[in-house]
Motif scaffolding. Structure first.
Motif, short mmCIF file in Angstrom:
data_model
loop_
_atom_site.label_atom_id
_atom_site.label_comp_id
_atom_site.label_asym_id
_atom_site.label_seq_id
_atom_site.Cartn_x
_atom_site.Cartn_y
_atom_site.Cartn_z
N LEU A 176 33.83 -7.08 24.43
CA LEU A 176 33.66 -5.63 24.27
C LEU A 176 32.21 -5.21 24.45
CD1 LEU A 176 35.97 -4.98 21.19
CD2 LEU A 176 36.58 -4.98 23.62
N ALA A 177 31.30 -6.07 24.08
CA ALA A 177 29.86 -5.85 24.18
C ALA A 177 29.21 -7.21 24.00
CB ALA A 177 29.39 -4.87 23.11
N PRO A 178 27.94 -7.36 24.35
CA PRO A 178 27.29 -8.66 24.13
C PRO A 178 27.43 -9.10 22.67
CG PRO A 178 25.91 -7.28 25.49
CD PRO A 178 27.04 -6.41 25.03
N GLY A 179 27.99 -10.28 22.47
CA GLY A 179 28.15 -10.82 21.13
C GLY A 179 29.34 -10.27 20.36
N ILE A 180 30.20 -9.48 21.00
CA ILE A 180 31.38 -8.93 20.31
C ILE A 180 32.61 -9.17 21.17
CG2 ILE A 180 32.48 -6.90 19.30
CD1 ILE A 180 29.74 -5.61 19.07
N ARG A 181 33.55 -9.94 20.64
CA ARG A 181 34.82 -10.16 21.31
C ARG A 181 35.96 -9.74 20.39
NH1 ARG A 181 34.51 -16.35 22.69
NH2 ARG A 181 33.17 -16.30 20.86
N THR A 215 51.14 -0.93 12.87
CA THR A 215 49.98 -1.70 13.36
C THR A 215 49.67 -1.45 14.83
OG1 THR A 215 51.36 -3.61 13.93
CG2 THR A 215 50.43 -3.55 11.69
N PHE A 216 50.44 -0.57 15.48
CA PHE A 216 50.26 -0.27 16.90
C PHE A 216 50.50 -1.55 17.70
CE2 PHE A 216 47.32 1.63 20.36
CZ PHE A 216 48.37 2.32 20.92
N ARG A 217 49.58 -1.96 18.55
CA ARG A 217 49.80 -3.16 19.37
C ARG A 217 49.62 -4.44 18.57
NH1 ARG A 217 52.25 -0.11 23.05
NH2 ARG A 217 50.81 1.17 24.28
N GLY A 218 49.01 -4.35 17.39
CA GLY A 218 48.72 -5.50 16.55
C GLY A 218 47.35 -5.35 15.92
N THR A 219 46.98 -6.33 15.13
CA THR A 219 45.68 -6.31 14.45
C THR A 219 44.58 -6.82 15.37
OG1 THR A 219 46.75 -6.70 12.32
CG2 THR A 219 44.40 -7.20 12.46
N ASN A 220 43.47 -6.09 15.38
CA ASN A 220 42.29 -6.52 16.13
C ASN A 220 41.46 -7.48 15.28
OD1 ASN A 220 42.85 -4.83 18.35
ND2 ASN A 220 41.75 -3.11 17.41
N THR A 221 41.33 -8.71 15.73
CA THR A 221 40.41 -9.67 15.13
C THR A 221 39.14 -9.70 15.97
OG1 THR A 221 42.18 -11.05 14.22
CG2 THR A 221 40.05 -12.11 14.59
N TYR A 222 38.00 -9.57 15.32
CA TYR A 222 36.73 -9.52 16.05
C TYR A 222 35.92 -10.79 15.79
CZ TYR A 222 37.79 -4.59 16.71
OH TYR A 222 38.40 -3.41 17.05
N LEU A 223 35.32 -11.31 16.86
CA LEU A 223 34.39 -12.44 16.79
C LEU A 223 33.01 -11.90 17.12
CD1 LEU A 223 37.18 -13.84 17.06
CD2 LEU A 223 36.04 -15.63 18.39
N VAL A 224 32.10 -12.03 16.16
CA VAL A 224 30.77 -11.43 16.29
C VAL A 224 29.72 -12.53 16.24
CG1 VAL A 224 29.13 -9.80 15.27
CG2 VAL A 224 31.59 -9.33 15.15
N GLY A 225 28.82 -12.55 17.22
CA GLY A 225 27.73 -13.50 17.22
C GLY A 225 27.64 -14.27 18.53
N HIS A 226 26.52 -14.94 18.71
CA HIS A 226 26.30 -15.78 19.88
C HIS A 226 26.37 -17.26 19.53
CE1 HIS A 226 24.27 -11.91 20.95
NE2 HIS A 226 24.88 -12.15 22.09
N ILE A 251 36.00 -11.27 11.86
CA ILE A 251 36.34 -10.10 11.05
C ILE A 251 37.83 -9.83 11.17
CG2 ILE A 251 35.94 -7.63 10.71
CD1 ILE A 251 33.17 -7.98 11.86
N ASP A 252 38.50 -9.80 10.04
CA ASP A 252 39.95 -9.56 9.94
C ASP A 252 40.75 -10.59 10.73
OD1 ASP A 252 39.64 -7.48 8.19
OD2 ASP A 252 39.95 -5.91 9.66
N PRO A 253 40.86 -11.82 10.20
CA PRO A 253 41.63 -12.86 10.89
C PRO A 253 43.08 -12.49 11.14
CG PRO A 253 40.26 -13.82 9.19
CD PRO A 253 40.18 -12.34 9.01
N GLY A 254 43.64 -11.61 10.29
CA GLY A 254 44.98 -11.12 10.57
C GLY A 254 46.07 -11.81 9.78
#
Length: 307
Positions: A17-22, A33-44, A50-53
């Protein structure tokens, strides 16, 4: 087609989504939940998840498979403990040998007034066993090798709800992980006693007053590119809903479910129970502000009238 309607990523596939954000979408789509829960991976290098789900083995594998050779999970972070956000947290933390960070267990953050109320029903989707290893207060920080997550206690959808502002090397990135407080595809459910509309409105105003917010990354749905407009829209939506409830009560006393059926005329009838919980949240808020009153103890079955 707008961005939210077009949002349909493949579950389990990491997206930059942006550098260091997936983002990795969990395979748990539903009406809530719409399409499902968004789990975010932050860092290099040090990765905050964030929010494993939900407790899904395929999603656990997808998170671990997304790690590159030089990366390790350093923190597991939870915005709030609903079952679509938090159950996988402990499993993932044990697998990675790290700790779980959140505001507190599922009853944390409730106001004394909400705790003092009688049986309101509710409890939809609450992860009752959730217990973080590390509690993070309002404006507390979680730090990795080159990032910092600054917590904002934002109760309303749930008492232990946190949003997180992301800094890179001490500089605010403009990205905010908004959990379920602010989403683009729908408004948040506020179901007492875990949900509190008075707190919800205050949390929106807190975000409104924070400087530099450029993009919200929500718990469900696509990124929100104009967060100020979305927050203003959510505040206006709740104010309009309150006006509808007051207008209906001006016609005579009614229960929350009767008000929901009269007001939510354009929703799938399967969602009317959730709409009823939202109306009840408004009625409790109106009672607190001495604009409405129940015929007895506050409950979903109470008949409300104008004061």
């Amino acid at each position: 087609m707008d961005q939210q309607s077009a949002f349909n990523p493949t579950p389990g596939t990491p997206e930059q989504l942006a550098p260091g954000i997936r983002r990795i979408l969990a395979p748990n789509p539903s009406a809530m939940t719409f399409r499902g829960t968004n789990t975010y991976l932050v860092g290099h290098r040090d990765i905050a998840v964030i929010d494993p789900g939900p407790p899904d083995e395929a999603h656990l594998k997808a998170i671990n498979d997304a790690l590159e050779g030089h990366q390790r999970i350093s923190h597991v972070v939870v915005t709030h403990s609903h079952v679509d956000h938090s159950p996988l947290a402990m499993v993932l933390a044990q697998f990675a040998g790290v700790r779980v960070y959140a505001f507190g267990p599922s009853r944390a953050g409730r106001t004394p007034a909400m705790d003092a109320l009688g049986d309101l029903g509710g409890g939809e989707g609450v992860d009752q066993t959730f217990m973080p290893d590390v509690t993070v207060p309002h404006l507390g920080s979680i730090e990795g090798s080159d990032w910092t997550l600054r917590a904002l206690h934002t109760p309303g959808h749930m008492g232990n709800h946190l949003c997180f502002e992301l800094d890179w090397d001490g500089v605010f990135s403009g990205h905010v992980f908004s959990g379920d407080l602010v989403m683009g595809w729908a408004t948040s459910m506020v179901s007492p006693p875990d949900g509190d509309l008075t707190d919800f409105m205050a949390s929106l105003r807190l975000l409104e007053d924070r400087p530099g917010h450029q993009t919200y990354l929500p718990g469900h749905g696509a990124p929100i590119k104009d967060p100020a407009a979305r927050v203003a829209g959510l505040l206006a939506h709740r104010q309009a809903r309150e006006a509808q409830i007051l207008e209906q009560l001006s016609r005579g006393p009614a229960r929350a479910d009767q008000l929901a059926a009269a007001i939510y005329t354009d929703v799938d009838t399967r969602l009317l129970p959730a709409a009823t919980r939202n109306v009840l949240a408004h009625l409790i808020d109106l009672t607190t502000r001495a604009r409405a009153r129940p015929d007895g103890p506050l409950s979903e079955a109470a008949v409300f009238s104008l004061r």
